[in-house]
Each structure stands twice: as structure tokens, then as C-alpha cells.
Design a protein around this motif. Structure first.
Motif, short mmCIF file in Angstrom:
data_model
loop_
_atom_site.label_atom_id
_atom_site.label_comp_id
_atom_site.label_asym_id
_atom_site.label_seq_id
_atom_site.Cartn_x
_atom_site.Cartn_y
_atom_site.Cartn_z
N ARG A 248 0.86 -1.18 0.00
CA ARG A 248 0.00 0.00 0.00
C ARG A 248 0.91 1.24 0.00
O ARG A 248 1.10 1.89 1.03
CB ARG A 248 -0.92 0.01 1.21
CG ARG A 248 -1.90 -1.15 1.28
CD ARG A 248 -2.96 -1.04 0.18
NE ARG A 248 -3.93 -2.14 0.24
CZ ARG A 248 -3.81 -3.27 -0.40
NH1 ARG A 248 -2.75 -3.48 -1.20
NH2 ARG A 248 -4.72 -4.22 -0.30
N PRO A 249 1.48 1.59 -1.15
CA PRO A 249 2.46 2.68 -1.17
C PRO A 249 1.90 4.04 -0.73
O PRO A 249 2.60 4.82 -0.09
CB PRO A 249 2.92 2.72 -2.63
CG PRO A 249 1.82 2.04 -3.40
CD PRO A 249 1.28 1.00 -2.48
N GLU A 250 0.62 4.30 -1.04
CA GLU A 250 0.04 5.57 -0.61
C GLU A 250 0.05 5.67 0.90
O GLU A 250 0.35 6.73 1.47
CB GLU A 250 -1.39 5.72 -1.13
CG GLU A 250 -1.51 5.81 -2.64
CD GLU A 250 -1.65 4.45 -3.29
OE1 GLU A 250 -1.44 3.41 -2.59
OE2 GLU A 250 -1.97 4.39 -4.50
N ARG A 251 -0.29 4.56 1.56
CA ARG A 251 -0.29 4.53 3.03
C ARG A 251 1.12 4.72 3.57
O ARG A 251 1.33 5.48 4.53
CB ARG A 251 -0.87 3.19 3.51
CG ARG A 251 -0.83 2.96 5.01
CD ARG A 251 -1.57 4.03 5.76
NE ARG A 251 -1.59 3.78 7.19
CZ ARG A 251 -1.81 4.72 8.11
NH1 ARG A 251 -2.04 5.97 7.74
NH2 ARG A 251 -1.82 4.41 9.38
N ASP A 252 2.12 4.08 2.95
CA ASP A 252 3.50 4.23 3.41
C ASP A 252 3.97 5.68 3.25
O ASP A 252 4.67 6.21 4.13
CB ASP A 252 4.43 3.30 2.63
CG ASP A 252 4.30 1.84 3.06
OD1 ASP A 252 3.87 1.62 4.22
OD2 ASP A 252 4.61 0.94 2.27
N LEU A 253 3.60 6.32 2.17
CA LEU A 253 4.00 7.71 1.96
C LEU A 253 3.33 8.63 2.98
O LEU A 253 3.93 9.61 3.44
CB LEU A 253 3.65 8.15 0.53
CG LEU A 253 4.49 7.48 -0.57
CD1 LEU A 253 3.91 7.80 -1.94
CD2 LEU A 253 5.94 7.92 -0.48
N GLU A 254 2.10 8.31 3.36
CA GLU A 254 1.44 9.08 4.41
C GLU A 254 2.14 8.89 5.74
O GLU A 254 2.33 9.85 6.51
CB GLU A 254 -0.02 8.65 4.53
CG GLU A 254 -0.91 9.08 3.37
CD GLU A 254 -2.33 8.55 3.52
OE1 GLU A 254 -2.62 7.93 4.58
OE2 GLU A 254 -3.13 8.74 2.59
N LEU A 255 2.53 7.64 6.03
CA LEU A 255 3.20 7.36 7.29
C LEU A 255 4.54 8.10 7.38
O LEU A 255 4.86 8.67 8.43
CB LEU A 255 3.42 5.85 7.44
CG LEU A 255 2.19 5.01 7.74
CD1 LEU A 255 2.55 3.52 7.66
CD2 LEU A 255 1.65 5.34 9.14
N ILE A 256 5.32 8.08 6.31
CA ILE A 256 6.62 8.74 6.37
C ILE A 256 6.46 10.25 6.46
O ILE A 256 7.23 10.93 7.15
CB ILE A 256 7.50 8.33 5.16
CG1 ILE A 256 8.97 8.69 5.45
CG2 ILE A 256 7.06 8.99 3.88
CD1 ILE A 256 9.58 7.93 6.59
#
Length: 391
Positions: free
Chosen positions: A71-79
Motif C-alpha cells: 500500500r504505497p500511498e499509506r507508506d507515503l502518508e506514514l513517512i
């Protein structure tokens, strides 16, 4: 430099959850097809995945399973929530020296901290070594870290216990720049005992990793992380390392990439010196302080100061006066004739030199003879000539 296409960025972020760091096979796929196409093939019908050559069906099935869960969108939000960002090759801020790794270069880098990694990497040195280091190793690493930081160099290490942590602390204490390259997500405080230190590095420097948020380290990831440290920096200094050491892997990889490899010598009786000494017997250069490191990795004219012992007053004497001074006995007095005999010169010449030495505080009169002053007697072990009447 133009921004990376959003689809490519998302695909590369996704692939950091799919493949392990340093996977040259996946790197070749991305180079030939593009990251977005690789993700499409991995998440599409099973027959589409077969277009990805050079991997067995079992490994490919594992890639497909991971790709489906990414889930790259979620990872980018987390970072972003952790105050970080994701860098891609070719994008603004990407350190191009990592491209020397070829297909094994990172698919992208997750960062925490506000500094520009590309700029910092241009003037950076890695300081690595044993986790279970000695007090000597910790002292040398911290001193090197502080010295390099004071000279405007960025100190790069792995954030681990021992030498790594000492190098980071030295740079931070000097108010300098430091980068920790991690074998886990940059939001994961590992090792836990370095949670405060890693927080300071994120605030004052940079935390860098290939793995997405929440990822935990494994033994192989530590080894693979070392190639990033080697490629990112101008050179690698090993402070303490046993014969089997990941630090030596970092240094040798640096050498393979055309970077400088350096080692700080230690006691020959210590097992933690054995690996460094082996490096120094081969491709490594011996260094003992930040000046010597900068002389090697820096620009033209950045030379370490000349090494020499303290300059003594007698070092400044002319040859004739020094010869007369050496001819005087260590204890007691001698007349000018005996001094002339010992010095191998004329008596008149000796008398003139004795008065010169007297004016400079080297000798004094005693009766009809000459002797060294108390200060000179305390600092010599010479026997010199003997006194008349005292042979």
C-alpha cells in the motif's frame, strides 16, 4: 532536475515492500521495464508475471504476494507523518553516487530529517566499526566524528551500538552533520537503546533507509545496508573490527567502488584490531585523526599538519654551539681544553661557544671550569667528557 513521475514514485515505494535491498534481479527489471510496469506485471494475471525473467516460480509467487499487499500511498502518508519523505533515483535530492551500485542500487530511499542528502553526500565520510568496541575504539570514533564535523564533513554510520554510535555522538557534540543509514524503517528505533540518539540524528541530521515504514531489521539487511554506506561516501574509516566483521565488508565494498578505505590502528594484542590491521596490510590507508582522513578524501591542499616531536631550545643552536654543548659532561665541570678535545675543535673556538651558551642559559661557570645548568643536567643522560683531576 525534473520531479519523478508520480506513478513511478508510487511503484518504487511499493517495490521497497516487495523485494529485499540490493536485489540486482529486480533492479534489472526496473531498469529495463520501469518500476510502474514491474508492479503491473506483479499484480496482474499470473501469466503476466512470467514476463519477468530470471526468477523461479516460487520466488515469483512470493513477489506477487508481497506486491498484492503493498500500500504505497499509506507508506507515503506514514513517512510524511514522521517528518520524512521518499527519494527516487533521478529525482531532486538523489545522491547520484549510489548509481555506482548498478542494478543493486536502492530502488528508493526513505528519509527522516530536513537536510539535502545529495548535497551532504558530496562531502561525507563513513566511520564504522565494532558494536562491542573497547573504550579506545569508542574514544577514537567519537574524536574522529567530532573532528570531521568541525572541518565541515558529514559523518555517516549505521546507528548501531559501539563505534557507530560514538561517531554519531562526536559529530552531534561538535554541532555538525551526521547521517545514520539503517537496516530497518526510519521510523523504527533500532537498536532500542539508541532511541534518543536516533531522535537527535533525525532532528540535526538524517536517518536513511531502503525499507518502508515499520520494517524491522534482519541479519542479511545489515550486510546489504553496508553497500549504501560505502557508495554514499567519499571514503570509509574502520576504527575497530575483528577478522570477520561487517565493517570490513563496508570498507572493501568502498574500495571496489573506487572510494578510499582507511583504518585506525589499535593494540596488536586485541582481537578487535586484527581486522583493521589486515585491512591496513592490504588496500587500507592508516589514519589516526580527522586531519589525516581529510588529507586523503578532501581537495587539493587539504594537508594534515607535519608530525614531529616538540622543538627543544637546543634544536635551535647552530652546529658549532651544539657540538660544544654535547661535549660537556653530564655531571660536574670541565675546562675549555677538555671540552675542545671532546668536541674536536680549537680551544679558542670552544671558549667563544661556551660564552654563547652561557648567554643562552645552557651552561654556567664553576670555578675555572664550565658545567651544564641544572635544567640541562636534568634533561640529559650523556656522559660527555670527564673533569680534570676527576678521571
Amino acid at each position: 532536475m525534473p520531479p519523478v513521475d508520480e506513478a513511478e514514485l508510487l511503484a518504487r515505494a511499493a517495490l521497497t515492500r516487495v523485494v529485499e535491498p540490493g536485489d540486482a534481479r529486480a533492479g534489472r527489471w526496473v531498469r529495463e521495464l520501469g518500476a510502474a510496469e514491474v508492479v503491473r506485471l506483479l499484480t496482474g494475471p499470473e501469466e503476466a508475471g512470467r514476463e519477468l525473467r530470471g526468477v523461479g516460480q516460487e520466488r515469483l509467487a512470493g513477489y506477487r504476494k508481497r506486491a498484492a499487499a503493498a500500500r504505497p500511498e499509506r507508506d507515503l502518508e506514514l513517512i510524511a507523518g514522521a517528518g520524512g519523505r521518499f527519494l527516487c533515483p533521478g529525482g531532486a535530492g538523489w545522491p547520484s553516487q549510489l548509481d555506482d551500485l548498478g542494478d543493486a542500487r536502492p530502488l528508493g530511499l526513505w528519509l527522516r530529517g530536513g537536510a539535502d542528502l545529495r548535497t551532504w553526500a558530496l562531502k561525507s565520510v563513513a566511520v564504522v566499526g565494532a558494536r562491542a568496541c573497547t573504550p579506545y575504539g569508542a574514544h577514537m570514533a567519537q574524536t574522529l566524528g567530532a573532528g570531521l564535523a568541525e572541518r565541515g564533513w558529514v559523518v555517516v554510520s549505521g546507528g548501531a551500538f559501539g563505534v557507530d554510535g560514538s561517531a554519531h555522538r562526536g559529530a552531534l557534540a561538535a554541532g555538525g552533520a551526521t547521517v545514520a543509514v539503517l537496516a530497518c524503517g526510519v521510523d523504527v528505533p533500532y537498536p532500542r537503546g539508541h532511541a534518543v540518539l536516533l531522535g537527535r540524528i533525525a532532528a540535526q541530521g538524517l536517518l536513511v533507509g531502503e525499507l518502508p515504514p515499520g520494517s524491522h531489521p534482519t541479519r542479511s539487511r545489515f550486510v546489504l545496508r553496508n553497500r549504501v554506506i560505502a557508495a554514499l561516501t567519499r571514503g570509509t574509516v574502520v576504527v575497530e573490527a575483528a577478522l570477520r566483521s561487517g565493517s570490513l565488508v563496508t570498507a572493501r565494498r568502498a574500495g571496489e567502488l573506487g572510494r578510499f578505505t582507511m583504518g585506525v590502528p589499535g593494540p596488536a594484542t586485541s582481537g578487535l584490531s586484527a581486522g583493521v590491521h589486515e585491512l591496513l596490510r592490504g588496500e587500507g590507508t592508516l589514519v589516526t585523526d580527522a586531519d589525516e582522513v581529510v588529507e586523503l578524501v578532501g581537495g587539493m591542499g587539504e594537508l594534515a599538519p607535519e608530525r614531529r616531536g616538540p622543538v627543544l631550545a637546543r634544536d635551535l643552536l647552530g652546529p658549532a654551539a651544539a657540538r660544544v654543548l654535547e661535549a660537556l659532561p653530564a655531571t660536574g665541570a670541565a675546562d675549555a681544553e677538555d671540552v675542545a678535545l671532546a668536541a674536536g675543535t680549537a680551544t679558542d673556538e670552544v671558549i667563544g661557544r661556551l660564552y654563547e651558551l652561557h648567554s643562552l642559559g645552557f651552561v654556567e661557570r664553576q670555578g675555572g671550569g664550565w658545567r651544564l645548568t641544572a635544567h640541562q643536567r636534568a634533561g640529559t643522560t650523556r656522559t660527555g667528557v670527564t673533569r680534570r683531576g676527576g678521571r
